[in-house]
Design an enzyme around this catalytic site. Structure first.
Site, PDB file in Angstrom:
ATOM      1  N   CYS B 169       0.808  -1.219   0.000  1.00 19.26           N
ATOM      2  CA  CYS B 169       0.000   0.000   0.000  1.00 19.26           C
ATOM      3  C   CYS B 169       0.842   1.269   0.000  1.00 19.26           C
ATOM      4  O   CYS B 169       0.292   2.372   0.005  1.00 19.26           O
ATOM      5  CB  CYS B 169      -0.956  -0.038   1.173  1.00 19.26           C
ATOM      6  SG  CYS B 169      -1.986  -1.515   1.113  1.00 19.26           S
ATOM      7  N   HIS B 309      -1.973   8.338   5.964  1.00 18.68           N
ATOM      8  CA  HIS B 309      -2.273   7.009   5.421  1.00 18.68           C
ATOM      9  C   HIS B 309      -3.577   6.492   6.044  1.00 18.68           C
ATOM     10  O   HIS B 309      -4.391   5.899   5.349  1.00 18.68           O
ATOM     11  CB  HIS B 309      -1.107   6.066   5.717  1.00 18.68           C
ATOM     12  CG  HIS B 309      -1.273   4.715   5.095  1.00 18.68           C
ATOM     13  ND1 HIS B 309      -1.317   4.537   3.740  1.00 18.68           N
ATOM     14  CD2 HIS B 309      -1.438   3.489   5.647  1.00 18.68           C
ATOM     15  CE1 HIS B 309      -1.482   3.242   3.474  1.00 18.68           C
ATOM     16  NE2 HIS B 309      -1.564   2.591   4.606  1.00 18.68           N
ATOM     17  N   GLU B 320       0.280   5.849  13.374  1.00 13.95           N
ATOM     18  CA  GLU B 320       0.638   6.953  12.480  1.00 13.95           C
ATOM     19  C   GLU B 320       0.507   8.296  13.194  1.00 13.95           C
ATOM     20  O   GLU B 320       1.345   9.191  13.018  1.00 13.95           O
ATOM     21  CB  GLU B 320      -0.236   6.950  11.222  1.00 13.95           C
ATOM     22  CG  GLU B 320       0.143   8.085  10.259  1.00 13.95           C
ATOM     23  CD  GLU B 320      -0.702   8.112   9.000  1.00 13.95           C
ATOM     24  OE1 GLU B 320      -1.745   7.450   8.960  1.00 13.95           O
ATOM     25  OE2 GLU B 320      -0.303   8.822   8.055  1.00 13.95           O
ATOM     26  N   LYS B 341      -9.201   8.563   2.768  1.00 16.90           N
ATOM     27  CA  LYS B 341      -9.692   7.172   2.689  1.00 16.90           C
ATOM     28  C   LYS B 341     -11.064   7.029   3.336  1.00 16.90           C
ATOM     29  O   LYS B 341     -11.781   6.058   3.066  1.00 16.90           O
ATOM     30  CB  LYS B 341      -8.709   6.219   3.368  1.00 16.90           C
ATOM     31  CG  LYS B 341      -7.423   5.981   2.579  1.00 16.90           C
ATOM     32  CD  LYS B 341      -6.611   4.864   3.211  1.00 16.90           C
ATOM     33  CE  LYS B 341      -5.283   4.664   2.487  1.00 16.90           C
ATOM     34  NZ  LYS B 341      -4.293   5.684   2.853  1.00 16.90           N
ATOM     35  N   HIS B 346      -9.668   2.343   0.725  1.00 16.52           N
ATOM     36  CA  HIS B 346      -8.218   2.193   0.614  1.00 16.52           C
ATOM     37  C   HIS B 346      -7.876   1.596  -0.758  1.00 16.52           C
ATOM     38  O   HIS B 346      -8.156   0.429  -1.011  1.00 16.52           O
ATOM     39  CB  HIS B 346      -7.719   1.297   1.748  1.00 16.52           C
ATOM     40  CG  HIS B 346      -6.230   1.164   1.824  1.00 16.52           C
ATOM     41  ND1 HIS B 346      -5.368   1.798   0.958  1.00 16.52           N
ATOM     42  CD2 HIS B 346      -5.458   0.476   2.703  1.00 16.52           C
ATOM     43  CE1 HIS B 346      -4.126   1.481   1.283  1.00 16.52           C
ATOM     44  NE2 HIS B 346      -4.151   0.696   2.330  1.00 16.52           N
ATOM     45  N   PHE B 405       2.150  -3.178   3.950  1.00 15.51           N
ATOM     46  CA  PHE B 405       2.559  -4.461   4.522  1.00 15.51           C
ATOM     47  C   PHE B 405       3.978  -4.757   4.055  1.00 15.51           C
ATOM     48  O   PHE B 405       4.309  -4.591   2.876  1.00 15.51           O
ATOM     49  CB  PHE B 405       1.627  -5.583   4.047  1.00 15.51           C
ATOM     50  CG  PHE B 405       0.277  -5.581   4.719  1.00 15.51           C
ATOM     51  CD1 PHE B 405       0.087  -5.044   5.977  1.00 15.51           C
ATOM     52  CD2 PHE B 405      -0.809  -6.140   4.073  1.00 15.51           C
ATOM     53  CE1 PHE B 405      -1.157  -5.059   6.593  1.00 15.51           C
ATOM     54  CE2 PHE B 405      -2.068  -6.169   4.670  1.00 15.51           C
ATOM     55  CZ  PHE B 405      -2.237  -5.627   5.937  1.00 15.51           C
TER      56      PHE B 405
END
Lengths: 85, 417
Positions: B169, B309, B320, B341, B346, B405
Protein backbone atom coordinates in the site's frame (compact mmCIF):
# COMPACT_ATOMS: atom_id res chain seq x y z
CA UNK A 1 -23.81 -38.36 -48.31
CA UNK A 2 -25.06 -35.04 -47.01
CA UNK A 3 -22.36 -32.47 -46.53
CA UNK A 4 -22.44 -30.43 -43.31
CA UNK A 5 -20.03 -27.86 -44.74
CA UNK A 6 -21.30 -24.31 -44.27
CA UNK A 7 -21.36 -21.76 -47.07
CA UNK A 8 -18.18 -19.78 -47.60
CA UNK A 9 -19.91 -16.44 -47.09
CA UNK A 10 -21.45 -17.55 -43.79
CA UNK A 11 -18.02 -18.59 -42.49
CA UNK A 12 -16.39 -15.37 -43.70
CA UNK A 13 -19.06 -13.24 -42.04
CA UNK A 14 -18.78 -15.12 -38.74
CA UNK A 15 -14.99 -14.87 -38.89
CA UNK A 16 -15.27 -11.16 -39.60
CA UNK A 17 -17.33 -10.74 -36.43
CA UNK A 18 -14.62 -12.52 -34.45
CA UNK A 19 -11.82 -10.42 -35.95
CA UNK A 20 -13.84 -7.31 -35.19
CA UNK A 21 -14.43 -8.39 -31.61
CA UNK A 22 -10.78 -9.30 -30.98
CA UNK A 23 -8.91 -6.68 -32.97
CA UNK A 24 -11.44 -3.99 -33.78
CA UNK A 25 -11.10 -4.42 -37.55
CA UNK A 26 -14.28 -3.28 -39.37
CA UNK A 27 -16.20 -6.35 -40.54
CA UNK A 28 -16.37 -5.13 -44.12
CA UNK A 29 -12.56 -5.13 -44.30
CA UNK A 30 -12.36 -8.85 -43.49
CA UNK A 31 -12.52 -10.20 -47.05
CA UNK A 32 -11.22 -13.51 -48.44
CA UNK A 33 -8.17 -12.00 -50.14
CA UNK A 34 -6.98 -10.10 -47.07
CA UNK A 35 -3.98 -11.33 -45.06
CA UNK A 36 -4.57 -11.28 -41.30
CA UNK A 37 -1.17 -9.86 -40.36
CA UNK A 38 -0.07 -7.87 -43.41
CA UNK A 39 -3.41 -6.40 -44.48
CA UNK A 40 -5.57 -6.38 -41.36
CA UNK A 41 -2.83 -5.66 -38.82
CA UNK A 42 -3.93 -8.54 -36.57
CA UNK A 43 -0.93 -9.18 -34.30
CA UNK A 44 0.27 -12.65 -33.35
CA UNK A 45 -1.43 -12.73 -29.93
CA UNK A 46 -4.70 -11.54 -31.40
CA UNK A 47 -4.38 -14.26 -34.05
CA UNK A 48 -4.28 -16.84 -31.26
CA UNK A 49 -7.47 -15.36 -29.86
CA UNK A 50 -9.13 -15.41 -33.29
CA UNK A 51 -8.21 -19.07 -33.75
CA UNK A 52 -9.60 -20.11 -30.36
CA UNK A 53 -12.79 -18.12 -30.89
CA UNK A 54 -13.19 -19.70 -34.36
CA UNK A 55 -12.73 -23.17 -32.86
CA UNK A 56 -15.53 -22.47 -30.39
CA UNK A 57 -17.78 -20.89 -32.99
CA UNK A 58 -17.45 -23.60 -35.64
CA UNK A 59 -16.77 -26.62 -33.45
CA UNK A 60 -13.51 -27.44 -35.21
CA UNK A 61 -9.94 -27.91 -34.10
CA UNK A 62 -7.27 -25.71 -35.66
CA UNK A 63 -3.90 -27.14 -34.60
CA UNK A 64 -1.25 -24.59 -33.63
CA UNK A 65 0.99 -25.96 -36.41
CA UNK A 66 -1.74 -25.20 -38.94
CA UNK A 67 -2.19 -21.56 -37.93
CA UNK A 68 0.97 -20.42 -39.74
CA UNK A 69 -0.56 -21.65 -43.01
CA UNK A 70 -3.68 -19.53 -42.55
CA UNK A 71 -2.27 -16.36 -44.06
CA UNK A 72 -5.44 -14.95 -45.51
CA UNK A 73 -9.06 -14.88 -44.47
CA UNK A 74 -9.74 -17.15 -47.44
CA UNK A 75 -7.21 -19.70 -46.11
CA UNK A 76 -9.01 -19.76 -42.78
CA UNK A 77 -12.47 -20.03 -44.38
CA UNK A 78 -11.30 -22.93 -46.56
CA UNK A 79 -9.74 -24.70 -43.58
CA UNK A 80 -12.92 -24.37 -41.52
CA UNK A 81 -15.19 -25.56 -44.36
CA UNK A 82 -12.89 -28.51 -45.00
CA UNK A 83 -12.78 -29.39 -41.30
CA UNK A 84 -16.58 -29.27 -41.09
CA UNK A 85 -17.16 -31.14 -44.34
CA UNK B 1 25.18 12.73 -11.41
CA UNK B 2 22.85 14.13 -8.78
CA UNK B 3 21.41 17.48 -9.69
CA UNK B 4 19.60 20.01 -7.55
CA UNK B 5 16.86 20.34 -10.12
CA UNK B 6 13.48 21.24 -8.72
CA UNK B 7 10.68 18.86 -9.62
CA UNK B 8 7.26 20.32 -10.41
CA UNK B 9 3.82 18.78 -10.67
CA UNK B 10 2.34 19.87 -14.00
CA UNK B 11 -0.52 17.43 -14.60
CA UNK B 12 -3.02 15.39 -12.59
CA UNK B 13 -5.27 12.45 -13.45
CA UNK B 14 -7.52 10.10 -11.51
CA UNK B 15 -10.34 7.63 -11.66
CA UNK B 16 -11.73 6.78 -8.27
CA UNK B 17 -14.78 5.65 -6.32
CA UNK B 18 -15.83 9.32 -6.30
CA UNK B 19 -15.49 10.12 -9.99
CA UNK B 20 -13.99 9.23 -13.35
CA UNK B 21 -11.63 12.21 -13.38
CA UNK B 22 -9.81 14.63 -11.08
CA UNK B 23 -12.52 17.31 -11.04
CA UNK B 24 -15.32 14.98 -9.95
CA UNK B 25 -13.06 13.19 -7.47
CA UNK B 26 -11.95 16.46 -5.91
CA UNK B 27 -15.54 17.72 -5.71
CA UNK B 28 -16.58 14.46 -4.06
CA UNK B 29 -13.82 14.88 -1.49
CA UNK B 30 -14.83 18.46 -0.71
CA UNK B 31 -18.48 17.39 -0.45
CA UNK B 32 -17.54 14.72 2.09
CA UNK B 33 -19.20 12.07 -0.04
CA UNK B 34 -18.51 8.37 0.51
CA UNK B 35 -17.73 6.23 -2.54
CA UNK B 36 -18.20 3.00 -0.61
CA UNK B 37 -21.16 0.82 -1.57
CA UNK B 38 -22.47 -2.69 -1.07
CA UNK B 39 -21.24 -5.43 -3.36
CA UNK B 40 -24.41 -7.01 -4.72
CA UNK B 41 -22.74 -9.37 -7.21
CA UNK B 42 -23.28 -13.08 -6.77
CA UNK B 43 -19.58 -13.66 -6.17
CA UNK B 44 -19.69 -11.51 -3.04
CA UNK B 45 -22.32 -13.66 -1.31
CA UNK B 46 -20.95 -15.37 1.74
CA UNK B 47 -17.95 -13.06 2.14
CA UNK B 48 -17.44 -11.58 5.59
CA UNK B 49 -16.99 -8.16 3.98
CA UNK B 50 -19.40 -7.23 1.17
CA UNK B 51 -18.63 -3.52 0.77
CA UNK B 52 -16.02 -1.71 -1.30
CA UNK B 53 -15.23 1.51 -3.12
CA UNK B 54 -15.76 0.54 -6.75
CA UNK B 55 -14.95 3.16 -9.36
CA UNK B 56 -17.67 5.68 -10.18
CA UNK B 57 -17.12 5.35 -13.94
CA UNK B 58 -16.30 2.03 -15.59
CA UNK B 59 -13.01 2.31 -17.50
CA UNK B 60 -14.58 0.51 -20.46
CA UNK B 61 -16.66 3.68 -20.92
CA UNK B 62 -13.48 5.77 -21.07
CA UNK B 63 -11.29 3.65 -23.33
CA UNK B 64 -11.65 2.40 -26.88
CA UNK B 65 -13.11 -1.13 -26.79
CA UNK B 66 -10.22 -3.14 -28.23
CA UNK B 67 -7.72 -1.17 -26.16
CA UNK B 68 -9.71 -1.95 -23.02
CA UNK B 69 -10.05 -5.68 -23.68
CA UNK B 70 -6.29 -6.06 -23.96
CA UNK B 71 -5.72 -4.56 -20.51
CA UNK B 72 -6.33 -5.86 -17.02
CA UNK B 73 -8.71 -3.63 -15.10
CA UNK B 74 -5.70 -2.19 -13.25
CA UNK B 75 -4.11 -1.35 -16.61
CA UNK B 76 -7.34 0.31 -17.71
CA UNK B 77 -7.34 2.54 -14.62
CA UNK B 78 -3.69 3.42 -15.17
CA UNK B 79 -4.20 4.43 -18.78
CA UNK B 80 -7.33 6.45 -17.97
CA UNK B 81 -5.54 8.35 -15.19
CA UNK B 82 -2.31 8.84 -17.13
CA UNK B 83 -4.15 10.09 -20.21
CA UNK B 84 -5.95 12.67 -18.11
CA UNK B 85 -2.73 13.78 -16.39
CA UNK B 86 -0.90 14.00 -19.71
CA UNK B 87 -3.66 16.07 -21.32
CA UNK B 88 -3.91 18.20 -18.17
CA UNK B 89 -0.21 18.96 -18.55
CA UNK B 90 -1.04 20.37 -21.96
CA UNK B 91 0.51 17.50 -23.89
CA UNK B 92 -0.86 15.54 -26.83
CA UNK B 93 -1.95 12.00 -25.99
CA UNK B 94 -0.34 10.09 -28.81
CA UNK B 95 2.97 8.29 -28.54
CA UNK B 96 5.81 10.56 -29.52
CA UNK B 97 3.47 13.08 -31.09
CA UNK B 98 4.21 15.98 -28.81
CA UNK B 99 7.16 18.08 -29.98
CA UNK B 100 7.48 19.56 -26.49
CA UNK B 101 8.71 16.28 -25.00
CA UNK B 102 11.77 14.27 -26.06
CA UNK B 103 10.58 10.68 -25.61
CA UNK B 104 14.13 9.55 -24.76
CA UNK B 105 13.89 11.86 -21.74
CA UNK B 106 10.40 10.68 -20.77
CA UNK B 107 9.87 7.94 -18.15
CA UNK B 108 6.99 6.23 -16.36
CA UNK B 109 6.72 4.95 -12.79
CA UNK B 110 3.29 3.38 -12.38
CA UNK B 111 2.85 1.20 -9.33
CA UNK B 112 0.52 -1.58 -8.38
CA UNK B 113 0.25 -3.33 -5.05
CA UNK B 114 -1.16 -6.62 -6.29
CA UNK B 115 -0.98 -6.66 -10.09
CA UNK B 116 -3.49 -8.17 -12.49
CA UNK B 117 -5.15 -10.45 -9.97
CA UNK B 118 -8.56 -10.62 -11.66
CA UNK B 119 -6.91 -11.60 -14.96
CA UNK B 120 -4.94 -14.30 -13.15
CA UNK B 121 -8.03 -15.71 -11.46
CA UNK B 122 -10.34 -15.57 -14.49
CA UNK B 123 -7.75 -17.36 -16.60
CA UNK B 124 -7.33 -19.99 -13.90
CA UNK B 125 -11.10 -20.47 -14.04
CA UNK B 126 -10.86 -20.88 -17.84
CA UNK B 127 -8.02 -23.38 -17.44
CA UNK B 128 -9.99 -25.53 -14.99
CA UNK B 129 -13.32 -25.29 -16.78
CA UNK B 130 -12.31 -25.35 -20.46
CA UNK B 131 -8.70 -26.49 -20.59
CA UNK B 132 -5.31 -24.94 -21.29
CA UNK B 133 -6.11 -23.81 -24.84
CA UNK B 134 -8.76 -21.47 -23.44
CA UNK B 135 -6.20 -19.51 -21.41
CA UNK B 136 -5.91 -16.12 -23.06
CA UNK B 137 -2.69 -15.38 -24.98
CA UNK B 138 -2.93 -11.91 -23.44
CA UNK B 139 -3.04 -13.18 -19.86
CA UNK B 140 0.68 -12.68 -19.17
CA UNK B 141 0.93 -9.07 -20.41
CA UNK B 142 -2.34 -8.39 -18.60
CA UNK B 143 -1.47 -9.94 -15.24
CA UNK B 144 2.18 -8.91 -14.93
CA UNK B 145 2.49 -6.14 -12.33
CA UNK B 146 4.40 -3.94 -14.78
CA UNK B 147 1.60 -4.26 -17.36
CA UNK B 148 -0.09 -0.97 -16.40
CA UNK B 149 3.23 0.93 -16.44
CA UNK B 150 4.08 -0.56 -19.82
CA UNK B 151 0.66 0.34 -21.21
CA UNK B 152 1.09 3.94 -20.07
CA UNK B 153 4.61 4.00 -21.51
CA UNK B 154 3.35 2.75 -24.87
CA UNK B 155 0.56 5.32 -24.86
CA UNK B 156 2.82 8.32 -24.41
CA UNK B 157 5.93 6.86 -26.05
CA UNK B 158 8.17 6.86 -22.95
CA UNK B 159 11.70 5.67 -23.74
CA UNK B 160 13.70 6.73 -20.68
CA UNK B 161 12.53 3.70 -18.69
CA UNK B 162 9.23 2.32 -17.46
CA UNK B 163 9.12 1.27 -13.82
CA UNK B 164 6.79 -0.48 -11.39
CA UNK B 165 7.63 -0.02 -7.73
CA UNK B 166 5.90 -2.64 -5.59
CA UNK B 167 5.61 -2.06 -1.85
CA UNK B 168 2.01 -3.03 -1.07
CA UNK B 169 0.00 0.00 0.00
CA UNK B 170 3.02 2.30 -0.19
CA UNK B 171 3.52 1.52 -3.89
CA UNK B 172 1.84 4.64 -5.25
CA UNK B 173 3.98 6.93 -3.14
CA UNK B 174 7.09 4.94 -3.97
CA UNK B 175 6.46 5.60 -7.65
CA UNK B 176 6.37 9.32 -6.93
CA UNK B 177 9.61 9.08 -4.94
CA UNK B 178 11.19 7.24 -7.86
CA UNK B 179 9.97 9.84 -10.33
CA UNK B 180 11.53 12.62 -8.28
CA UNK B 181 14.80 10.66 -8.17
CA UNK B 182 14.83 10.06 -11.94
CA UNK B 183 14.57 13.78 -12.58
CA UNK B 184 17.10 14.72 -9.91
CA UNK B 185 19.53 12.09 -11.19
CA UNK B 186 19.24 13.61 -14.64
CA UNK B 187 17.83 10.41 -16.13
CA UNK B 188 14.60 12.01 -17.32
CA UNK B 189 13.04 15.44 -17.73
CA UNK B 190 9.42 14.30 -17.50
CA UNK B 191 8.06 11.32 -15.57
CA UNK B 192 4.46 10.17 -15.41
CA UNK B 193 4.07 8.66 -11.95
CA UNK B 194 1.16 7.06 -10.19
CA UNK B 195 -0.51 3.93 -8.97
CA UNK B 196 -3.34 1.64 -9.88
CA UNK B 197 -5.27 -1.16 -8.23
CA UNK B 198 -8.15 -3.39 -9.25
CA UNK B 199 -8.48 -6.08 -6.61
CA UNK B 200 -12.16 -6.03 -5.71
CA UNK B 201 -12.70 -9.73 -6.13
CA UNK B 202 -13.69 -12.53 -3.78
CA UNK B 203 -10.16 -13.86 -3.23
CA UNK B 204 -8.39 -10.63 -2.16
CA UNK B 205 -11.43 -9.67 -0.07
CA UNK B 206 -11.44 -13.07 1.65
CA UNK B 207 -7.67 -12.91 2.15
CA UNK B 208 -7.72 -9.44 3.72
CA UNK B 209 -10.67 -10.59 5.83
CA UNK B 210 -8.65 -13.49 7.18
CA UNK B 211 -5.99 -10.96 8.22
CA UNK B 212 -8.79 -9.30 10.23
CA UNK B 213 -7.97 -6.13 8.28
CA UNK B 214 -11.35 -5.26 6.72
CA UNK B 215 -14.38 -3.46 8.11
CA UNK B 216 -17.44 -5.68 8.40
CA UNK B 217 -19.89 -2.78 8.51
CA UNK B 218 -21.82 -4.32 5.60
CA UNK B 219 -25.13 -2.69 6.49
CA UNK B 220 -23.77 0.86 6.48
CA UNK B 221 -21.14 1.14 3.75
CA UNK B 222 -20.83 4.94 3.75
CA UNK B 223 -19.94 4.83 7.45
CA UNK B 224 -17.53 1.90 7.24
CA UNK B 225 -14.28 3.79 6.57
CA UNK B 226 -13.85 5.93 9.70
CA UNK B 227 -10.19 6.73 10.43
CA UNK B 228 -9.50 7.75 14.06
CA UNK B 229 -13.12 7.21 15.04
CA UNK B 230 -13.54 5.01 18.11
CA UNK B 231 -15.95 2.77 16.18
CA UNK B 232 -13.53 1.90 13.35
CA UNK B 233 -13.17 -1.80 12.62
CA UNK B 234 -10.84 -2.07 9.64
CA UNK B 235 -10.27 -0.66 6.19
CA UNK B 236 -12.56 -0.74 3.16
CA UNK B 237 -11.06 -1.83 -0.12
CA UNK B 238 -11.20 0.70 -2.92
CA UNK B 239 -10.09 0.58 -6.53
CA UNK B 240 -8.94 3.05 -9.15
CA UNK B 241 -5.88 4.81 -10.45
CA UNK B 242 -4.16 8.16 -10.21
CA UNK B 243 -1.29 9.81 -12.02
CA UNK B 244 0.84 12.93 -11.77
CA UNK B 245 3.11 14.45 -14.39
CA UNK B 246 6.42 15.34 -12.74
CA UNK B 247 8.71 17.63 -14.67
CA UNK B 248 12.02 19.33 -14.07
CA UNK B 249 11.50 23.02 -13.39
CA UNK B 250 13.71 23.89 -16.35
CA UNK B 251 11.63 21.77 -18.72
CA UNK B 252 8.30 22.99 -17.36
CA UNK B 253 9.30 26.66 -17.54
CA UNK B 254 10.70 26.30 -21.06
CA UNK B 255 7.34 25.12 -22.38
CA UNK B 256 5.28 27.46 -20.21
CA UNK B 257 3.58 24.64 -18.32
CA UNK B 258 0.89 25.19 -15.70
CA UNK B 259 2.33 24.31 -12.28
CA UNK B 260 0.30 22.88 -9.39
CA UNK B 261 3.06 22.48 -6.81
CA UNK B 262 6.63 21.39 -6.28
CA UNK B 263 7.33 17.76 -5.42
CA UNK B 264 9.92 18.96 -2.93
CA UNK B 265 11.12 15.81 -1.25
CA UNK B 266 10.51 12.14 -0.64
CA UNK B 267 11.76 9.50 1.73
CA UNK B 268 11.44 5.74 1.93
CA UNK B 269 12.12 3.84 5.13
CA UNK B 270 11.46 0.33 6.42
CA UNK B 271 10.25 -0.66 9.88
CA UNK B 272 12.11 -3.96 10.14
CA UNK B 273 9.47 -4.84 12.72
CA UNK B 274 6.79 -7.17 11.31
CA UNK B 275 5.49 -8.31 7.93
CA UNK B 276 1.97 -6.99 8.58
CA UNK B 277 1.75 -5.07 11.85
CA UNK B 278 2.83 -1.43 12.00
CA UNK B 279 5.59 -0.59 14.44
CA UNK B 280 3.48 0.64 17.39
CA UNK B 281 6.11 3.28 18.10
CA UNK B 282 5.80 4.52 14.51
CA UNK B 283 9.56 4.96 14.26
CA UNK B 284 9.91 4.07 10.59
CA UNK B 285 7.04 6.38 9.66
CA UNK B 286 8.56 9.14 11.77
CA UNK B 287 11.89 8.79 9.97
CA UNK B 288 10.15 8.86 6.59
CA UNK B 289 8.43 12.16 7.35
CA UNK B 290 11.54 13.73 8.86
CA UNK B 291 13.71 12.72 5.93
CA UNK B 292 11.17 13.93 3.37
CA UNK B 293 11.30 17.31 5.06
CA UNK B 294 15.09 17.39 5.04
CA UNK B 295 15.22 16.36 1.39
CA UNK B 296 12.76 19.11 0.55
CA UNK B 297 14.69 21.74 2.47
CA UNK B 298 11.72 22.08 4.80
CA UNK B 299 11.21 22.27 8.54
CA UNK B 300 8.16 21.12 10.54
CA UNK B 301 7.06 24.75 10.74
CA UNK B 302 6.59 24.82 6.95
CA UNK B 303 4.00 22.03 7.04
CA UNK B 304 0.35 23.10 7.10
CA UNK B 305 -1.35 19.86 6.08
CA UNK B 306 -0.88 16.09 6.09
CA UNK B 307 -2.91 13.64 4.05
CA UNK B 308 -2.44 10.66 6.36
CA UNK B 309 -2.27 7.01 5.42
CA UNK B 310 -4.91 6.36 8.16
CA UNK B 311 -6.83 3.41 6.75
CA UNK B 312 -9.38 3.02 9.57
CA UNK B 313 -7.66 0.10 11.30
CA UNK B 314 -7.57 0.12 15.10
CA UNK B 315 -3.77 -0.04 15.39
CA UNK B 316 -2.50 1.69 12.26
CA UNK B 317 -4.30 5.00 12.74
CA UNK B 318 -2.92 5.41 16.25
CA UNK B 319 0.63 4.43 15.32
CA UNK B 320 0.64 6.95 12.48
CA UNK B 321 -0.74 9.71 14.72
CA UNK B 322 2.11 9.06 17.12
CA UNK B 323 4.59 9.17 14.23
CA UNK B 324 3.18 12.49 12.99
CA UNK B 325 3.55 14.01 16.47
CA UNK B 326 7.10 12.69 16.74
CA UNK B 327 8.10 13.96 13.30
CA UNK B 328 6.62 17.45 13.61
CA UNK B 329 7.11 17.95 17.34
CA UNK B 330 5.60 21.23 18.57
CA UNK B 331 4.78 22.37 15.01
CA UNK B 332 2.10 19.66 14.83
CA UNK B 333 -0.46 21.99 16.42
CA UNK B 334 -0.82 24.08 13.26
CA UNK B 335 -1.07 21.13 10.88
CA UNK B 336 -4.49 20.12 9.54
CA UNK B 337 -4.56 16.35 9.18
CA UNK B 338 -7.08 14.40 7.10
CA UNK B 339 -7.70 10.93 5.75
CA UNK B 340 -9.42 10.97 2.39
CA UNK B 341 -9.69 7.17 2.69
CA UNK B 342 -12.76 7.91 4.80
CA UNK B 343 -14.45 8.66 1.45
CA UNK B 344 -12.55 6.65 -1.17
CA UNK B 345 -11.75 3.54 0.83
CA UNK B 346 -8.22 2.19 0.61
CA UNK B 347 -6.94 1.97 -2.96
CA UNK B 348 -3.92 -0.14 -1.89
CA UNK B 349 -1.19 0.39 -4.51
CA UNK B 350 -3.03 3.41 -5.91
CA UNK B 351 -3.65 5.04 -2.54
CA UNK B 352 -0.44 7.07 -2.40
CA UNK B 353 -0.98 8.39 -5.91
CA UNK B 354 -4.63 9.35 -5.39
CA UNK B 355 -3.84 10.93 -2.04
CA UNK B 356 -0.90 12.81 -3.53
CA UNK B 357 -3.30 14.25 -6.10
CA UNK B 358 -5.51 15.31 -3.18
CA UNK B 359 -2.54 16.76 -1.28
CA UNK B 360 -1.40 18.77 -4.31
CA UNK B 361 -4.94 20.08 -4.85
CA UNK B 362 -5.27 20.95 -1.16
CA UNK B 363 -2.19 23.19 -1.48
CA UNK B 364 -3.32 24.51 -4.85
CA UNK B 365 -6.86 25.40 -3.73
CA UNK B 366 -5.91 26.00 -0.05
CA UNK B 367 -8.64 23.62 1.04
CA UNK B 368 -8.32 20.38 3.00
CA UNK B 369 -11.00 17.74 2.35
CA UNK B 370 -12.69 16.43 5.48
CA UNK B 371 -12.31 13.12 7.25
CA UNK B 372 -15.88 11.85 7.32
CA UNK B 373 -17.45 9.57 9.94
CA UNK B 374 -15.52 11.17 12.79
CA UNK B 375 -18.47 10.83 15.15
CA UNK B 376 -16.46 9.82 18.20
CA UNK B 377 -12.87 10.84 17.45
CA UNK B 378 -10.13 9.23 19.42
CA UNK B 379 -7.83 11.74 21.10
CA UNK B 380 -4.69 11.26 19.04
CA UNK B 381 -3.26 14.73 19.63
CA UNK B 382 -3.80 15.94 16.06
CA UNK B 383 -5.94 18.64 14.48
CA UNK B 384 -8.20 16.33 12.47
CA UNK B 385 -10.29 17.93 9.73
CA UNK B 386 -13.84 16.86 10.54
CA UNK B 387 -15.06 19.35 7.91
CA UNK B 388 -13.49 21.20 4.95
CA UNK B 389 -10.71 23.38 6.30
CA UNK B 390 -9.00 26.37 4.71
CA UNK B 391 -5.24 26.57 4.53
CA UNK B 392 -3.35 29.82 5.12
CA UNK B 393 -2.11 31.96 2.23
CA UNK B 394 1.59 32.27 1.51
CA UNK B 395 4.35 29.69 1.16
CA UNK B 396 3.20 26.35 2.52
CA UNK B 397 4.04 22.68 2.36
CA UNK B 398 2.19 19.43 2.94
CA UNK B 399 3.01 15.77 3.42
CA UNK B 400 1.39 12.66 2.03
CA UNK B 401 2.04 9.42 3.93
CA UNK B 402 1.69 5.87 2.65
CA UNK B 403 2.62 2.70 4.49
CA UNK B 404 2.51 -0.88 3.29
CA UNK B 405 2.56 -4.46 4.52
CA UNK B 406 6.20 -5.39 4.71
CA UNK B 407 7.00 -2.36 6.84
CA UNK B 408 7.29 0.13 3.95
CA UNK B 409 6.95 3.81 4.79
CA UNK B 410 6.96 6.49 2.11
CA UNK B 411 6.41 10.19 2.73
CA UNK B 412 6.23 12.79 -0.02
CA UNK B 413 6.57 16.53 0.66
CA UNK B 414 4.83 18.97 -1.67
CA UNK B 415 5.30 22.73 -1.58
CA UNK B 416 3.41 25.65 -3.09
CA UNK B 417 5.10 27.34 -6.03
Amino acid sequence: MTSTAPASEDVRAALADIVNEVAGIPVEDVQLDKAFIDDLDVDSLSMVEVVVAAEEKFGVTIPDDEVKNLTTVGDAVAFIINAKG
Amino acid sequence: MVTTRRVLVTGLGATSPLGGDVASTWQGLLDGRSGVTQLTDEWAEGLETRIAGTVAVEPTEQLERVRARRLDRSGQFAVVAANEAWADAGLAVEAGADPLVDTERLAVAMASGIGGVTTLLSNYDALLQKGPRRVSPLSIPMLMPNGPAAAVGLTIGARAGVHTPVSACASGNESIALGIDLIRLGRADVVVVGGTEAAIHALPLAAFSRMMALSKRNDDPAAASRPWDAGRDGFVMGEGGAALVLESEEHARARGAKVYAEAAGAAITADSHDIAQPDPEGLGATRAMRRALVEGGLTPADIVHINAHATSTPQGDVAEARAIRQALESAVDRVVVTSTKSMTGHLLGAAGALESVATVLALHHRKVPPTINLDDPEDVGLDLADKVRDLPAGDAAALNNSFGFGGHNVAIAFRTV
